[in-house]
Write a protein that holds these residues in place. Structure first.
Motif, PDB file in Angstrom:
ATOM      1  N   GLY A  27       6.718  -2.280   6.254  1.00 49.75           N
ATOM      2  CA  GLY A  27       5.733  -3.017   5.460  1.00 49.75           C
ATOM      3  C   GLY A  27       4.799  -2.080   4.710  1.00 49.75           C
ATOM      4  O   GLY A  27       4.454  -2.316   3.547  1.00 49.75           O
ATOM      5  N   PHE A  28       4.379  -1.012   5.382  1.00 46.44           N
ATOM      6  CA  PHE A  28       3.511  -0.025   4.735  1.00 46.44           C
ATOM      7  C   PHE A  28       4.230   0.635   3.561  1.00 46.44           C
ATOM      8  O   PHE A  28       3.638   0.843   2.495  1.00 46.44           O
ATOM      9  CB  PHE A  28       3.088   1.045   5.749  1.00 46.44           C
ATOM     10  N   ILE A  29       5.508   0.966   3.762  1.00 50.40           N
ATOM     11  CA  ILE A  29       6.278   1.602   2.685  1.00 50.40           C
ATOM     12  C   ILE A  29       6.335   0.693   1.459  1.00 50.40           C
ATOM     13  O   ILE A  29       6.135   1.146   0.318  1.00 50.40           O
ATOM     14  CB  ILE A  29       7.697   1.942   3.173  1.00 50.40           C
ATOM     15  N   ASN A  30       6.589  -0.585   1.685  1.00 58.18           N
ATOM     16  CA  ASN A  30       6.629  -1.534   0.562  1.00 58.18           C
ATOM     17  C   ASN A  30       5.263  -1.628  -0.113  1.00 58.18           C
ATOM     18  O   ASN A  30       5.164  -1.650  -1.350  1.00 58.18           O
ATOM     19  CB  ASN A  30       7.053  -2.916   1.056  1.00 58.18           C
ATOM     20  N   SER A  31       4.207  -1.676   0.698  1.00 58.92           N
ATOM     21  CA  SER A  31       2.864  -1.835   0.147  1.00 58.92           C
ATOM     22  C   SER A  31       2.442  -0.631  -0.683  1.00 58.92           C
ATOM     23  O   SER A  31       1.904  -0.782  -1.780  1.00 58.92           O
ATOM     24  CB  SER A  31       1.852  -2.065   1.274  1.00 58.92           C
ATOM     25  N   ILE A  32       2.679   0.575  -0.169  1.00 60.55           N
ATOM     26  CA  ILE A  32       2.239   1.761  -0.909  1.00 60.55           C
ATOM     27  C   ILE A  32       3.078   1.951  -2.175  1.00 60.55           C
ATOM     28  O   ILE A  32       2.566   2.421  -3.199  1.00 60.55           O
ATOM     29  CB  ILE A  32       2.277   3.024  -0.022  1.00 60.55           C
ATOM     30  N   THR A  33       4.354   1.573  -2.111  1.00 58.80           N
ATOM     31  CA  THR A  33       5.204   1.672  -3.306  1.00 58.80           C
ATOM     32  C   THR A  33       4.711   0.721  -4.391  1.00 58.80           C
ATOM     33  O   THR A  33       4.643   1.088  -5.576  1.00 58.80           O
ATOM     34  CB  THR A  33       6.665   1.357  -2.953  1.00 58.80           C
ATOM     35  N   GLN A  34       4.350  -0.498  -3.996  1.00 53.73           N
ATOM     36  CA  GLN A  34       3.888  -1.485  -4.971  1.00 53.73           C
ATOM     37  C   GLN A  34       2.465  -1.214  -5.436  1.00 53.73           C
ATOM     38  O   GLN A  34       2.121  -1.472  -6.598  1.00 53.73           O
ATOM     39  CB  GLN A  34       3.960  -2.883  -4.350  1.00 53.73           C
ATOM     40  N   ALA A  35       1.629  -0.693  -4.531  1.00 50.66           N
ATOM     41  CA  ALA A  35       0.213  -0.534  -4.864  1.00 50.66           C
ATOM     42  C   ALA A  35      -0.112   0.785  -5.547  1.00 50.66           C
ATOM     43  O   ALA A  35      -1.131   0.890  -6.236  1.00 50.66           O
ATOM     44  CB  ALA A  35      -0.630  -0.663  -3.588  1.00 50.66           C
ATOM     45  N   SER A  36       0.726   1.799  -5.376  1.00 49.07           N
ATOM     46  CA  SER A  36       0.414   3.113  -5.950  1.00 49.07           C
ATOM     47  C   SER A  36       0.203   3.103  -7.463  1.00 49.07           C
ATOM     48  O   SER A  36      -0.630   3.871  -7.965  1.00 49.07           O
ATOM     49  CB  SER A  36       1.512   4.124  -5.581  1.00 49.07           C
ATOM     50  N   MET A  50       7.745   9.894   0.427  1.00 47.71           N
ATOM     51  CA  MET A  50       6.911  10.552   1.431  1.00 47.71           C
ATOM     52  C   MET A  50       6.684   9.633   2.633  1.00 47.71           C
ATOM     53  O   MET A  50       6.767  10.059   3.787  1.00 47.71           O
ATOM     54  CB  MET A  50       5.574  10.944   0.821  1.00 47.71           C
ATOM     55  N   ALA A  51       6.406   8.360   2.381  1.00 45.10           N
ATOM     56  CA  ALA A  51       6.174   7.403   3.465  1.00 45.10           C
ATOM     57  C   ALA A  51       7.431   7.227   4.309  1.00 45.10           C
ATOM     58  O   ALA A  51       7.354   7.119   5.538  1.00 45.10           O
ATOM     59  CB  ALA A  51       5.719   6.064   2.895  1.00 45.10           C
ATOM     60  N   GLU A  52       8.597   7.195   3.675  1.00 47.63           N
ATOM     61  CA  GLU A  52       9.852   7.068   4.412  1.00 47.63           C
ATOM     62  C   GLU A  52      10.081   8.271   5.317  1.00 47.63           C
ATOM     63  O   GLU A  52      10.537   8.130   6.462  1.00 47.63           O
ATOM     64  CB  GLU A  52      11.026   6.912   3.444  1.00 47.63           C
ATOM     65  N   LYS A  53       9.757   9.461   4.822  1.00 48.68           N
ATOM     66  CA  LYS A  53       9.912  10.662   5.632  1.00 48.68           C
ATOM     67  C   LYS A  53       8.976  10.643   6.835  1.00 48.68           C
ATOM     68  O   LYS A  53       9.356  11.042   7.942  1.00 48.68           O
ATOM     69  CB  LYS A  53       9.655  11.907   4.773  1.00 48.68           C
ATOM     70  N   LEU A  54       7.758  10.206   6.628  1.00 49.59           N
ATOM     71  CA  LEU A  54       6.806  10.135   7.738  1.00 49.59           C
ATOM     72  C   LEU A  54       7.276   9.136   8.787  1.00 49.59           C
ATOM     73  O   LEU A  54       7.122   9.359   9.991  1.00 49.59           O
ATOM     74  CB  LEU A  54       5.423   9.742   7.218  1.00 49.59           C
ATOM     75  N   ILE A  99       2.387   3.438   9.895  1.00 49.34           N
ATOM     76  CA  ILE A  99       3.438   3.508   8.877  1.00 49.34           C
ATOM     77  C   ILE A  99       4.685   2.798   9.398  1.00 49.34           C
ATOM     78  O   ILE A  99       5.264   3.184  10.414  1.00 49.34           O
ATOM     79  CB  ILE A  99       3.777   4.968   8.520  1.00 49.34           C
ATOM     80  N   ASP A 100       5.060   1.731   8.705  1.00 48.45           N
ATOM     81  CA  ASP A 100       6.281   0.992   9.012  1.00 48.45           C
ATOM     82  C   ASP A 100       6.888   0.537   7.693  1.00 48.45           C
ATOM     83  O   ASP A 100       6.439   0.957   6.617  1.00 48.45           O
ATOM     84  CB  ASP A 100       5.987  -0.191   9.937  1.00 48.45           C
TER      85      ASP A 100
END
Length: 298
Positions: free
Chosen positions: A143-152, A126-130, A140-141
């Motif tokens: 870094g955000f994609i990596n963070s949300i993937t690791q933190a979810s 979802m973050a990649e699509k946004l 959303i960049d």
């Protein structure tokens, strides 16, 4: 009165036969011109010598600057290596934190393992699509994609503080039990907050704090624990909310059977603008097959 003709030979004046005043004037003018030429030649020679000296000095300075630049580049490469090593250390520390907390959650709920793997994939997708859409620019960049993937995977860590009688209850919770269940959001947030105080500035921890606290907030403000509404809810938590609900709908639980992909799509579509961020529902519906495949293949 005797008059003399003057002829310049080098720097010497040779006297010849007497002549007219005009002749003397011409000789003097020629003498002046030759003196000027001599001075000009001397100046040119001096300028050329100075030019050579300046060129030599510039060449030396240039070599010194090249050497300094070379040393600076070597230092920068070394610094980059040190930073990369530090980032790797931090990433390792972050992942160790994730695994420890996840294992703790799994010890309470056997269904947690596959759920957190899938929700991490939903969030990443979802973050990649946004990002592709240019939505939430500046927020959303990569870094955000990596963070949300690791933190979810941390979204439900607070459930370790919920009694088994409530957490593992096969039937519907009573209103009182549900109030206790709600506290898993604040328990998880407090846990990560205590880590953040020691690891201040970590994007991974901050995103984890947003997700744990706010993934049960709803777009219309009817969620918990704070009743946040619309964009008051962090985008990370909004993404997590949709991902979490989709996987919960599809999954079999002790108190329910799993819904089909189509039924889950329908329920999420009905929650557009009430439970979920409308934009996220639109992205989900346009890419629902990816969600289906993630669930079926995990």
């Amino acid at each position: 009165m005797k008059r003399a003709d003057a002829i310049m030979l080098g720097s010497q004046i040779i006297l010849e036969e007497p002549g007219t005043d005009e002749h003397v004037q011409i000789l003097l003018e020629n003498f002046a011109k030759q003196v000027d030429n001599h001075i000009q030649a001397a100046l040119v020679s001096e300028i050329m010598e100075r030019y050579v000296e300046v060129s030599r000095e510039l060449e030396i300075k240039s070599r010194e600057l090249e050497e300094r630049d070379k040393r600076l580049k070597e230092y920068n490469h070394h610094l980059e290596d040190l930073v990369r090593e530090k980032v790797d250390e931090v990433s390792t520390s972050q992942m160790a934190t994730i695994h420890a907390l996840i294992k703790l959650s799994e010890s309470r709920d056997d269904e947690t393992g596959e759920h957190i793997v899938r929700t991490a994939e939903y969030c990443r997708f979802m973050a990649e699509k946004l990002l592709e859409m240019g939505a939430h620019e500046g927020e959303i960049d990569s870094g955000f994609i990596n963070s949300i993937t690791q933190a979810s995977p941390l979204h439900d860590i607070g459930k370790v503080g919920i009694p088994d009688a409530i957490l593992l209850k096969p039937g519907k919770l009573t209103p009182e039990e549900f109030e206790v269940m709600k506290t898993h959001t604040t328990i998880g947030h407090r846990t990560l907050f205590s880590i953040d105080k020691k690891d201040s500035g970590s994007t991974f921890i901050k995103v984890g704090m947003e997700i744990t606290l706010c993934h049960h907030e709803k777009w219309d403000g009817s969620g918990y624990p704070r009743g946040l509404k619309g964009e008051e809810i962090p985008i990370s938590a909004r993404i997590m909310a949709l991902s979490d609900v989709y996987d919960a709908l599809r999954s079999k639980r002790v108190y329910k059977e799993g819904y089909s992909h189509e039924k889950s799509m329908e329920i999420i579509s009905q929650g557009r603008g009430s439970h979920f961020d409308p934009l996220l529902v639109d992205v989900f519906l346009e890419n629902h097959c990816e969600f289906r495949d993630i669930f079926d293949e995990t």
